[in-house]
Design a protein around this motif. Sequence first.
Motif, PDB file in Angstrom:
ATOM      1  N   TRP A 185      -7.164   4.291  -0.148  1.00  0.00           N
ATOM      2  CA  TRP A 185      -8.086   4.165  -1.271  1.00  0.00           C
ATOM      3  C   TRP A 185      -9.513   3.876  -0.831  1.00  0.00           C
ATOM      4  N   ILE A 188     -10.757   7.272  -0.332  1.00  0.00           N
ATOM      5  CA  ILE A 188     -11.057   7.925  -1.607  1.00  0.00           C
ATOM      6  C   ILE A 188     -12.437   7.499  -2.100  1.00  0.00           C
ATOM      7  N   LEU A 193     -11.319  12.698   1.201  1.00  0.00           N
ATOM      8  CA  LEU A 193     -10.043  12.920   0.530  1.00  0.00           C
ATOM      9  C   LEU A 193      -8.953  13.444   1.471  1.00  0.00           C
ATOM     10  N   ALA A 196      -7.576  10.443   3.108  1.00  0.00           N
ATOM     11  CA  ALA A 196      -6.795   9.700   2.117  1.00  0.00           C
ATOM     12  C   ALA A 196      -5.420  10.329   1.944  1.00  0.00           C
ATOM     13  N   LEU A 226      -4.620  10.657  -6.584  1.00  0.00           N
ATOM     14  CA  LEU A 226      -5.409  11.429  -5.627  1.00  0.00           C
ATOM     15  C   LEU A 226      -5.346  12.916  -5.966  1.00  0.00           C
TER      16      LEU A 226
END
Length: 243
Positions: A185, A188, A193, A196, A226
């Motif tokens: 996180w 994120i 991404l 993540a 996500l």
Amino acid sequence: MGANLILQSRMEELGLTQDELARQLNKALLQITGRPGEISSRTIRNLLSGRHSRPIGRTCAALEHVFGCPVEELGFSAPRSMQRPPEDPVRRRDFIASTTGTAAAAAVPITKHRRSVGMSDVARATASMNELVAADDRQGGHTGLAAIALQGRSRVLELQQRNASDRVRRALYALAAEYTTIAAWSCIDLRELDRAQKYLHESTTFAGLSQDPSTGMRVWINMAMLAYQRRNWTEQLAAAQAA
């Protein structure tokens, strides 16, 4: 004859039942002697009741292997065959002086007892994880927080290398999943991404090893969130259904 409260306390600390301790001792005997042990829960009851205050050598060796300490520290008397004579300090000094450090290390292997892992270790790791969650709530994710979370995961996985009950091992894997999710996180928040996603995939592995449904559910919810951010609607639906 009195109950062995020291052994009882150590078993509770490690989350060991009588049956679980018997299994751990038999496993230790297999590693030590090459033959499976025949220790039963009845043997453990006798050890706890104080009926067996001086176990036989095989049992003592297994106890030391599982708990990572001499049997005297578990409230037992070692049999004569295992009693350790005091070391002559003069002979020890002479030996050290007559060898180099490298030669001594090669010629005389040193065996150290590694302390077993218990629920108090799990509690300390959980407290550290909760501090990271609180920091994330206050500041949001950042590079430093992700790095600290991954360090916490590494420490938890290092604990897995020691003796532990099944209950403790599952709890440590659950913590590994939680630490990895915190790192995810933070990525994120940093809009990293791909990293993540990688960390959340690792979290699913640890959550599976933990056999803890609530940990698994939290990881899949995070996967769904996500996937939503990445506009991957198919994966979002699959992760939500898995949760």
